[in-house]
Scaffold this motif. Sequence first.
Motif, short mmCIF file in Angstrom:
data_model
loop_
_atom_site.label_atom_id
_atom_site.label_comp_id
_atom_site.label_asym_id
_atom_site.label_seq_id
_atom_site.Cartn_x
_atom_site.Cartn_y
_atom_site.Cartn_z
N MET A 1 12.38 10.70 -10.11
CA MET A 1 12.29 12.00 -10.97
C MET A 1 12.37 11.46 -12.40
O MET A 1 11.84 11.98 -13.34
CB MET A 1 13.37 13.17 -10.67
N SER A 2 13.31 10.27 -12.62
CA SER A 2 13.39 9.54 -14.19
C SER A 2 11.99 9.20 -14.64
O SER A 2 11.55 9.30 -15.57
CB SER A 2 14.47 8.56 -14.05
N LYS A 3 11.18 8.62 -13.53
CA LYS A 3 9.98 7.73 -13.92
C LYS A 3 8.90 9.22 -14.02
O LYS A 3 8.11 8.85 -15.20
CB LYS A 3 9.38 7.23 -12.88
N ILE A 4 8.84 10.10 -13.38
CA ILE A 4 7.99 11.15 -13.48
C ILE A 4 8.46 12.05 -15.01
O ILE A 4 7.68 12.36 -15.71
CB ILE A 4 8.09 12.15 -12.52
N LYS A 5 9.79 12.20 -15.11
CA LYS A 5 10.14 12.71 -16.53
C LYS A 5 9.57 11.90 -17.73
O LYS A 5 9.15 12.49 -18.63
CB LYS A 5 11.49 12.77 -16.53
N ASP B 1 0.99 -1.15 0.04
CA ASP B 1 0.17 -0.06 -0.02
C ASP B 1 0.87 1.14 0.03
O ASP B 1 0.93 1.95 1.14
CB ASP B 1 -1.01 0.08 1.22
N ILE B 2 1.54 1.42 -1.04
CA ILE B 2 2.50 2.57 -1.11
C ILE B 2 1.82 3.66 -2.12
O ILE B 2 1.08 3.55 -2.93
CB ILE B 2 3.61 2.13 -1.95
N THR B 3 1.93 5.09 -1.54
CA THR B 3 1.25 6.02 -2.22
C THR B 3 1.67 6.41 -3.41
O THR B 3 3.20 6.17 -3.73
CB THR B 3 1.48 7.26 -1.33
N GLN B 4 0.93 6.93 -4.35
CA GLN B 4 1.34 6.82 -5.82
C GLN B 4 1.21 8.46 -6.22
O GLN B 4 0.30 8.80 -5.66
CB GLN B 4 0.80 5.95 -6.66
N PHE B 5 2.05 8.68 -7.16
CA PHE B 5 1.92 9.80 -7.78
C PHE B 5 1.87 9.78 -9.24
O PHE B 5 2.73 9.29 -9.84
CB PHE B 5 2.94 11.04 -7.56
N LEU B 6 0.75 9.98 -10.02
CA LEU B 6 0.66 9.59 -11.58
C LEU B 6 0.88 8.13 -11.73
O LEU B 6 1.41 7.89 -12.84
CB LEU B 6 1.71 10.67 -12.16
N GLY B 7 0.56 7.63 -10.75
CA GLY B 7 0.53 6.13 -11.17
C GLY B 7 1.89 5.71 -10.69
O GLY B 7 2.14 4.22 -10.86
N TYR C 1 10.07 10.18 -0.32
CA TYR C 1 9.01 10.02 0.73
C TYR C 1 7.94 11.07 0.38
O TYR C 1 6.65 11.02 0.92
CB TYR C 1 9.18 10.14 2.20
N ARG C 2 8.20 12.04 -0.34
CA ARG C 2 7.06 13.08 -0.81
C ARG C 2 7.42 13.67 -2.16
O ARG C 2 8.56 13.90 -2.45
CB ARG C 2 7.12 14.21 0.15
N VAL C 3 6.12 14.00 -2.91
CA VAL C 3 6.48 14.74 -3.85
C VAL C 3 5.87 16.07 -3.87
O VAL C 3 4.58 16.28 -3.28
CB VAL C 3 5.52 14.06 -5.46
N MET C 4 6.62 17.00 -4.22
CA MET C 4 6.02 18.43 -3.67
C MET C 4 5.53 19.00 -5.34
O MET C 4 6.57 19.07 -6.36
CB MET C 4 7.04 19.17 -3.43
#
Length: 125
Positions: A39-43, A22-28, A79-82
């Motif tokens: 950062m590479s995955k978000i890029k 149950d890990i928090t996700q950002f943009l999947g 641990y956090r995406v700002m």
Amino acid sequence: MKRYILTFCAFVALFFASAQNDITQFLGIPIDGTKSELMSKIKKKGFKKTKFGDHTVLTGRFNDTDVNIDVVTNGDRAYRVMVWDSHPSNERMIKIRYNNLCYQLKNNDKYGSSRKHGAYVKLGN
């Protein structure tokens, strides 16, 4: 007695194994690993590297708004995406965006509101 201890240990192991899923996700993307990995995955989602002050952030569109994105770490672990607006906003625009976000969360079955705090919280997977 030995059987009870083994059963207890099995339940504890099962609990910790299920908690890791149950890990928090950002943009999947799971917010886990190192800053450079995240950062590479978000890029790869279409965001571009940009200098912001003395460090590098990612810029792009999120929720129909131009934003900057940075990953906050604890040691070497993310641990956090700002996320913050690329362009300054006035108080009126901030209120409109806040109300739009509340409306989006209200109509999403994954989230529910807390009457005590007036905030939306994730209900589950």
